[in-house]
Design a protein around this motif. Structure first.
Motif, mmCIF file in Angstrom:
data_model
loop_
_atom_site.group_PDB
_atom_site.id
_atom_site.type_symbol
_atom_site.label_atom_id
_atom_site.label_comp_id
_atom_site.label_asym_id
_atom_site.label_seq_id
_atom_site.Cartn_x
_atom_site.Cartn_y
_atom_site.Cartn_z
ATOM 1 N N THR A 109 4.585 3.342 -3.488
ATOM 2 C CA THR A 109 4.299 1.941 -3.158
ATOM 3 C C THR A 109 5.245 1.447 -2.074
ATOM 4 N N ALA A 110 6.524 1.799 -2.181
ATOM 5 C CA ALA A 110 7.498 1.423 -1.146
ATOM 6 C C ALA A 110 7.131 2.053 0.196
ATOM 7 N N PHE A 111 6.692 3.322 0.151
ATOM 8 C CA PHE A 111 6.293 4.001 1.392
ATOM 9 C C PHE A 111 5.111 3.293 2.048
ATOM 10 N N MET A 112 4.099 2.946 1.247
ATOM 11 C CA MET A 112 2.929 2.270 1.808
ATOM 12 C C MET A 112 3.298 0.915 2.379
ATOM 13 N N ASN A 113 4.176 0.187 1.691
ATOM 14 C CA ASN A 113 4.613 -1.102 2.230
ATOM 15 C C ASN A 113 5.396 -0.920 3.523
ATOM 16 N N GLY A 114 6.202 0.141 3.607
ATOM 17 C CA GLY A 114 6.919 0.436 4.848
ATOM 18 C C GLY A 114 5.962 0.716 5.990
ATOM 19 N N PHE A 136 6.684 -6.447 -0.317
ATOM 20 C CA PHE A 136 7.475 -5.263 -0.634
ATOM 21 C C PHE A 136 8.078 -5.372 -2.035
ATOM 22 N N MET A 137 8.538 -6.557 -2.393
ATOM 23 C CA MET A 137 9.195 -6.737 -3.687
ATOM 24 C C MET A 137 8.213 -6.702 -4.857
ATOM 25 N N ALA A 138 6.919 -6.561 -4.570
ATOM 26 C CA ALA A 138 5.936 -6.423 -5.647
ATOM 27 C C ALA A 138 6.118 -5.123 -6.409
ATOM 28 N N VAL A 139 6.933 -4.204 -5.882
ATOM 29 C CA VAL A 139 7.210 -2.961 -6.615
ATOM 30 C C VAL A 139 7.851 -3.248 -7.973
ATOM 31 N N ALA A 140 8.401 -4.445 -8.146
ATOM 32 C CA ALA A 140 8.993 -4.809 -9.434
ATOM 33 C C ALA A 140 7.946 -4.868 -10.542
ATOM 34 N N TYR A 141 6.658 -4.883 -10.162
ATOM 35 C CA TYR A 141 5.586 -4.929 -11.155
ATOM 36 C C TYR A 141 5.261 -3.538 -11.715
#
Length: 624
Positions: free
Chosen positions: A510-515, A409-414
């Motif tokens: 991206t956050a939605f897909m990870n959720g 999930f924290m890969a959104v930082a990229y």
């Protein structure tokens, strides 16, 4: 009030640029006839002309301004001239030396500088030009020739004293705005084009910096007989007077085209005297601007008068004769055969550039490494030294979920780092330097060592603090699952950011897909009871699901747990008579089987490559 010509801080001795790759070196003229562009009009359900029958001719060594109010069509005209229009219907002819050129030939003799710099902030000025030269020229010239071109450009644009200065990042100051714009122009001249298009080169700059950019550009233009065409909004008097010719547009039609020095006489003859001590560019924009006029009917009538006067003017007739003469005296633009470029060399150059950026720009991977280390410390101290008692079984499961799901999930930082790289790619792809395959390959390869380092550091801290199964083999399996998890997560970021290259949108999706992947991954809802709608499609393409079950098997297939003093076991297994729980019994509850590590790892690798392949397809289709 009339402005005085600003004085440059440190003018450099201008040098001629290296010879271009033209056998017939002279590009003497660039002409265009009856250019028209239309777009669908929802109001009338027909078509609306945004460029209406525009013609002109520009000679070598001239610097031309395309000027007009907002929405006048100047950027569209610039894109038409540069042959970069994809989303409008256009007609008309464009000639170089009176000859029509193929798109590939035209691209080889021209270059386009976008309004946004899209420079990589962690590179120096010299490195920016060096990488541009390597990408543009590959191995077609020697290193000595490449350095000669770079030295000439640095000298020509007054950047010799700043060649080792970083462009600048959010946390490290670098070049000034004017210097960045000069560097952006210089990087587009590395291939020695004969026609240069610039979209709003002074946007965001004050009058002094604007004059500085255009002044250097004019000197290079004159010395090397380039044709330079700029769209520009509202230049200062000093900057306006640097241009040789002006194309003045309003509502897609030409109001004037000709020498800047003759604008005052021409408009004075129409009854529009430019007041003394008044910025002529500002005055011209005022008399042709309808949108912000208090009396729109009167302003519209005035504009139609100016446009009608131009359409029947002697200047326009003379312009038509000049275009006809250029066609009659047509000379072929002959290029050297393009040298074979080593396509494997380009990804290596991109990889080198990305490596320099990655260790200089803390936002690329430095912040993420610190963030993941902080996450590891938090995880290790929250799930600190879990025991082998049955009460720790659920905390172990929770820790595994946290370690896998939240890491991805924290890969959104990229997202911001990739969007910066993507912006550079779009600019360089539009100038014909390389395609999406090279970009995707280099982007994937540069991430591998950093993501492995993150996986290893996170595991060293969290794995042993939480007291997962104490075995070197089990530890390396944990690192492997985490590494594949991060590779897939970064691939998802690349895909979402390629489809929607807007920071907030890419971050949200991206956050939605990870959720979604968290929800169907097997922890929150057991695979045994998961709704069939989600079970038979989402779960099979959910990379987090394979990571979670791989980590679960890694922990519980190797361990037994104590039931407690009363021998009341939470899970019924063959070891119950010994007041123990076989960890495989926990796996049975989730429906996980052992011996499938290779299969799951293979599926994860396929998902990783599928994300990158889809991102390549998106970038291949999308042009902006």
């Amino acid at each position: 009030m009339e402005e005085t010509k600003p004085k440059l801080d440190s003018p450099a001795d201008l040098e001629a640029l290296p010879d271009a790759h033209l056998l017939n070196e002279a590009v003497n003229s660039f002409s265009f006839e009856e250019l028209t562009a239309t777009v669908p009009d929802k109001a009338s359900k027909g078509e609306r002309r945004i460029i209406d029958n525009v013609s002109g001719i520009i000679q070598a060594g001239e610097m031309v301004a395309l000027m007009g109010p907002s929405g006048s069509g100047k950027t569209t005209l610039l894109n038409l001239l540069a042959r970069r229009i994809n989303n409008v219907t256009s007609s008309g002819k464009i000639h170089v030396n009176g000859d029509e050129l193929s798109r590939s030939t035209f691209r080889r003799i021209s270059s386009y500088v976008e309004q946004e710099d899209h420079l990589i902030g962690s590179l120096t000025a010299r490195e920016t030009l060096d990488f541009s030269a390597k990408l543009a020229l590959s191995r077609s010239i020697s290193g000595a020739e490449r350095r000669r071109r770079i030295d000439a450009l640095l000298a020509s644009f007054g950047l010799v004293g700043n060649q080792t200065t970083l462009v600048g990042t959010p946390i490290r100051r670098g070049l000034s705005g004017g210097q960045k714009r000069r560097l952006g122009v210089a990087s587009s001249l590395i291939t020695c084009p004969k026609i240069l298009f610039l979209d709003e080169p002074t946007s965001g700059l004050d009058s002094v910096a604007s004059f500085e950019v255009i002044s250097y550009l004019k000197d290079v233009c004159k010395k090397n007989r380039l044709i330079v065409i700029c769209s520009i909004h509202q230049p200062s008097t000093a900057t306006f007077n640097l241009f040789d010719s002006l194309y003045l547009l309003s509502q897609g039609k030409v109001c004037y085209s000709g020498p800047v020095t003759e604008t005052s006489a021409y408009f004075g003859g129409l009854g529009f005297e430019i007041p003394h001590f008044y910025n002529p560019a500002e005055y011209l924009l005022e008399i042709i601007n309808v949108d912000f006029s208090q009396n729109k009917a009167s302003a519209t009538e005035q504009l139609q008068t100016i446009q009608s006067a131009w359409s029947s003017s002697g200047e326009l007739k003379a312009l038509g004769q000049s275009i006809a003469t250029a066609k009659e005296n047509r000379t072929e633009v002959t290029l050297e055969p393009p040298k074979t470029r080593n396509q494997m060399f380009i990804p290596l150059v991109l990889l080198h550039r990305s490596f320099v950026k990655s260790y200089r720009d803390v936002f690329a991977y430095g912040v993420r490494i610190a963030m993941y280390l902080g996450l590891a410390i938090m995880m290790g101290t929250v799930w600190l030294r879990l025991s082998t008692h049955q009460d720790s079984i659920q905390p172990f499961v929770n820790a595994i979920f946290f370690g896998s799901a939240f890491m991805s999930f924290m890969a959104v930082a990229y997202v911001p780092a990739f969007l910066e790289d993507r912006a550079s790619f779009i600019k360089e792809r539009n100038n014909g330097l390389y395609g999406p395959a090279s970009f995707i390959v280099a982007n994937f390869l540069i991430g591998i060592p950093y993501l492995f380092l993150i996986s290893l550091l996170f595991s060293i801290v969290s794995y042993w603090l939480s007291n997962f199964y104490p075995s070197g083999t089990a530890f390396m399996y944990w690192v492997m699952w985490l590494f594949l998890d991060l590779l897939a997560a970064e691939g998802l970021v690349v895909l979402m950011s390629s489809i929607f290259p807007i920071f907030v949108v890419a971050l949200a999706l991206t956050a939605f897909m990870n959720g979604l992947w968290m929800s169907v991954g097997g922890f929150l809802v057991s695979p045994r009871i998961l709704n069939v709608f989600w079970k038979y499609w989402a779960r099979y393409i959910d990379y987090q699901a394979y990571v979670f079950q791989g980590m679960m098997v890694n922990e519980f297939s190797r361990r037994n747990y104590q039931c407690g003093s009363d021998c009341h076991c939470m899970y019924s297994t063959p070891l119950e008579s010994q007041c123990m729980i076989d960890g495989k019994g926990v796996l049975e509850v989730y429906g996980y089987k052992t011996g499938k590590n290779g299969e799951w790892a293979g599926i994860l690798i396929a998902i990783i490559f599928a994300y990158r392949l889809l991102a390549w397809a998106v970038l291949k289709i999308k042009k902006t």
